[in-house]
Design a protein around this motif. Structure first.
Motif, PDB file in Angstrom:
ATOM      1  N   ALA A 103       0.838  -1.201   0.000  1.00 15.10           N
ATOM      2  CA  ALA A 103       0.000   0.000   0.000  1.00 15.10           C
ATOM      3  C   ALA A 103       0.873   1.251   0.000  1.00 15.10           C
ATOM      4  O   ALA A 103       0.591   2.231  -0.711  1.00 15.10           O
ATOM      5  CB  ALA A 103      -0.928  -0.017   1.215  1.00 15.10           C
ATOM      6  N   HIS A 104       1.934   1.216   0.785  1.00 21.05           N
ATOM      7  CA  HIS A 104       2.909   2.313   0.812  1.00 21.05           C
ATOM      8  C   HIS A 104       3.515   2.508  -0.575  1.00 21.05           C
ATOM      9  O   HIS A 104       3.626   3.637  -1.080  1.00 21.05           O
ATOM     10  CB  HIS A 104       3.992   1.994   1.843  1.00 21.05           C
ATOM     11  N   ALA A 105       3.882   1.393  -1.222  1.00 25.66           N
ATOM     12  CA  ALA A 105       4.508   1.476  -2.542  1.00 25.66           C
ATOM     13  C   ALA A 105       3.539   1.991  -3.597  1.00 25.66           C
ATOM     14  O   ALA A 105       3.944   2.701  -4.523  1.00 25.66           O
ATOM     15  CB  ALA A 105       5.043   0.105  -2.940  1.00 25.66           C
ATOM     16  N   SER A 106       2.251   1.646  -3.476  1.00 27.03           N
ATOM     17  CA  SER A 106       1.286   2.073  -4.488  1.00 27.03           C
ATOM     18  C   SER A 106       1.109   3.582  -4.515  1.00 27.03           C
ATOM     19  O   SER A 106       0.689   4.143  -5.535  1.00 27.03           O
ATOM     20  CB  SER A 106      -0.065   1.402  -4.233  1.00 27.03           C
ATOM     21  N   HIS A 107       1.433   4.264  -3.418  1.00 25.09           N
ATOM     22  CA  HIS A 107       1.359   5.722  -3.378  1.00 25.09           C
ATOM     23  C   HIS A 107       2.709   6.378  -3.662  1.00 25.09           C
ATOM     24  O   HIS A 107       2.782   7.335  -4.421  1.00 25.09           O
ATOM     25  CB  HIS A 107       0.849   6.187  -2.011  1.00 25.09           C
ATOM     26  N   LEU A 108       3.770   5.838  -3.058  1.00 28.74           N
ATOM     27  CA  LEU A 108       5.065   6.506  -3.149  1.00 28.74           C
ATOM     28  C   LEU A 108       5.968   5.969  -4.267  1.00 28.74           C
ATOM     29  O   LEU A 108       6.763   6.724  -4.824  1.00 28.74           O
ATOM     30  CB  LEU A 108       5.809   6.405  -1.807  1.00 28.74           C
ATOM     31  N   GLU A 109       5.845   4.676  -4.600  1.00 31.45           N
ATOM     32  CA  GLU A 109       6.717   4.105  -5.636  1.00 31.45           C
ATOM     33  C   GLU A 109       5.986   3.045  -6.454  1.00 31.45           C
ATOM     34  O   GLU A 109       6.379   1.873  -6.473  1.00 31.45           O
ATOM     35  CB  GLU A 109       7.981   3.497  -4.997  1.00 31.45           C
ATOM     36  N   PRO A 110       4.919   3.431  -7.151  1.00 30.92           N
ATOM     37  CA  PRO A 110       4.163   2.423  -7.920  1.00 30.92           C
ATOM     38  C   PRO A 110       4.974   1.805  -9.057  1.00 30.92           C
ATOM     39  O   PRO A 110       4.653   0.697  -9.513  1.00 30.92           O
ATOM     40  CB  PRO A 110       2.963   3.211  -8.460  1.00 30.92           C
ATOM     41  N   HIS A 111       6.013   2.478  -9.518  1.00 27.21           N
ATOM     42  CA  HIS A 111       6.828   1.955 -10.618  1.00 27.21           C
ATOM     43  C   HIS A 111       7.690   0.772 -10.183  1.00 27.21           C
ATOM     44  O   HIS A 111       8.228   0.060 -11.035  1.00 27.21           O
ATOM     45  CB  HIS A 111       7.734   3.050 -11.179  1.00 27.21           C
ATOM     46  N   ASN A 112       7.823   0.554  -8.879  1.00 30.14           N
ATOM     47  CA  ASN A 112       8.644  -0.557  -8.389  1.00 30.14           C
ATOM     48  C   ASN A 112       7.819  -1.767  -7.959  1.00 30.14           C
ATOM     49  O   ASN A 112       8.398  -2.786  -7.563  1.00 30.14           O
ATOM     50  CB  ASN A 112       9.509  -0.094  -7.209  1.00 30.14           C
ATOM     51  N   ILE A 113       6.486  -1.679  -8.024  1.00 32.06           N
ATOM     52  CA  ILE A 113       5.646  -2.835  -7.710  1.00 32.06           C
ATOM     53  C   ILE A 113       5.590  -3.740  -8.938  1.00 32.06           C
ATOM     54  O   ILE A 113       5.661  -3.277 -10.077  1.00 32.06           O
ATOM     55  CB  ILE A 113       4.214  -2.406  -7.337  1.00 32.06           C
ATOM     56  N   ARG A 114       5.487  -5.034  -8.690  1.00 29.87           N
ATOM     57  CA  ARG A 114       5.303  -5.972  -9.792  1.00 29.87           C
ATOM     58  C   ARG A 114       4.097  -5.527 -10.621  1.00 29.87           C
ATOM     59  O   ARG A 114       3.003  -5.330 -10.101  1.00 29.87           O
ATOM     60  CB  ARG A 114       5.095  -7.386  -9.252  1.00 29.87           C
ATOM     61  N   ARG A 115       4.322  -5.387 -11.920  1.00 32.53           N
ATOM     62  CA  ARG A 115       3.307  -4.778 -12.787  1.00 32.53           C
ATOM     63  C   ARG A 115       1.985  -5.549 -12.765  1.00 32.53           C
ATOM     64  O   ARG A 115       0.905  -4.947 -12.752  1.00 32.53           O
ATOM     65  CB  ARG A 115       3.842  -4.696 -14.213  1.00 32.53           C
TER      66      ARG A 115
END
Length: 435
Positions: A380-392
């Motif tokens: 959830a943190h990544a989806s706001h701050l670093e969505p480009h690093n989540i598995r697509r």
């Protein structure tokens, strides 16, 4: 050091409606809207999944109420993730007067913990392991994006090989590893039968129609292979190696069949409009490579295990580990980071359960719930701050179940916290999903 501390404690003034639930200004309506969106999207996720599981287990029509109840419960679980995250996000933003570096992690962790408690206990560990390995993948991509680590060529193949070696050692050396999902999967893939006591023979459950058909096909296949075997030169290893070849052929057909069926289901509408799509699905190169991977893995493992036991004649666990490690290199046919990390996380679970069984590690109650909550909080943190690093694929899943609302967050605002949160939007790389 002082700069890092300042980033951790700095609060950026904003309202939750401007950076979070931008689709509505009402903090009371936002969680409910996300909940309903996810429940509606789940109609295409869980019912087909549980229906396929029912058919594979040979259950009859009388099992359909269980399918509906399980689908409803899993849908509520998934919807509670979004409901809990959005509602907690609003509360924390109002309490703090804005957003800080943990402003998305804490709501994700709390919402995830509330949601996982609504799911069946039998599914919690599997869900926790899946979300955990997606979170580990995010951390790796995060470090890679910053230049701290780099990709290892074919690293997923080597990870799969190592995980397979450990799994096969546990499967052949420890009785506890033969129970559960992985044990059943390996027995099915390697065409092995579970050991049963003599008294259990008279209490076999009724065999379903498709299982009878499968047994009939297996009977005639074995008769055909026996007639071929009778014409081959006699050798002590001839029949075991012949059985290994049978397992490999069966594995290829299984892998190719699974991928082809999935391709047919996903291209069902296109096939009615363009009949030529059917030929492309049947002759799909990816399906054939997946079949080669499964078939080569199963057949090579059986053959290597036979040869090692013939020449070494001792320590079956070590033989299985060596055969599993070499057979795991079959992933060169079909490299898959997701499959490799999934297997590695499952092997970690098997290792923990074995160590817990022998008294080396204690039993942590609700550990699967805590692991799921911490992992989902990170995503959830990544989806706001670093969505480009989540598995697509996972990020597209988030967008699909929320009708695209998860991507409506103000990522340009989150760049104030020192991340390139708007990287996907700035470069027009945001995934597009049909809602």
């Amino acid at each position: 050091m002082a700069n890092i501390v300042s980033k951790l404690v700095t609060v950026h003034e904003c309202s939750c409606a401007k950076v979070g639930h931008t689709f509505t200004d009402d903090c009371w309506a936002a969680p409910g809207s996300i909940f309903l969106d996810i429940m509606w999207a789940c109609r295409t996720i869980y019912p087909p999944l549980y229906l396929a599981a029912m058919l594979l287990r040979g259950k009859g029509i009388s099992y359909l109420p269980h399918v509906l109840l399980d689908s409803l419960r899993s849908s509520v679980f998934l919807a509670l993730n979004g409901f809990g995250f959005v509602s907690t996000f609003c509360v924390i933003t109002k309490l703090c007067g804005g957003q800080h570096i943990f402003g998305s992690y804490i709501p994700g962790a709390l919402g995830g913990f509330m949601a996982i408690l609504a799911e069946r206990k039998s599914r919690r560990s599997g869900l926790a392991l899946y979300v955990f390995q997606v979170a580990v993948d995010f951390v790796f991509q995060q470090l890679k994006f910053r230049g701290y680590v780099s990709d290892l060529p074919q690293g997923e193949v080597y990870l799969f090989s190592i995980a397979t070696a450990i799994m096969m050692f546990l499967y052949h050396h420890k009785e506890t590893a033969k129970n559960g999902f992985m044990g059943s999967l390996l027995r099915f893939l390697l065409w092995e039968k579970k050991d049963t006591q003599e008294g259990e023979e008279s209490h076999r459950p009724a065999v379903s129609l498709h299982q009878q058909a499968l047994q009939c096909m297996t009977h005639y296949y074995r008769r055909l292979s026996a007639s071929v075997f009778a014409r081959l030169p006699r050798h002590p290893l001839s029949r075991p190696l012949m059985n290994s070849a049978e397992v490999g052929i069966r594995g290829f057909l299984l892998g190719y069949g699974i991928q082809t069926v999935i391709g047919l289901l996903t291209n069902l509408k296109a096939m009615f409009k363009k009949p030529g799509v059917l030929a492309k699905v049947i002759a799909n190169k990816s399906s054939m490579l997946f079949g080669c991977f499964i078939g080569c893995f199963a057949g090579l493992f059986k053959a290597l295990l036979t040869l090692l036991e013939s020449f070494r004649g001792k320590d079956k666990g070590v033989n299985a580990a060596l055969a599993g490690g070499l057979a795991g290199l079959s992933m060169f046919f079909y490299p898959s980071a997701g499959l490799a990390t999934n297997l590695a996380s499952k092997v970690l679970e098997m290792g923990y359960l074995e160590l817990n069984h022998i008294g080396v590690l204690p039993c942590f109650y609700y550990f699967d719930c805590v692991l799921y909550a911490l992992s989902f909080g990170m995503l959830a943190h990544a989806s706001h701050l670093e969505p480009h690093n989540i598995r697509r694929s996972y990020y597209k899943f988030l967008l699909y179940v929320t009708a695209g609302k998860w991507a409506d967050s103000d990522h340009y605002f989150f760049e104030r916290m020192g991340t390139q949160a708007a990287y996907l939007k700035r470069n027009n790389l945001m995934p597009r999903v049909r809602v």
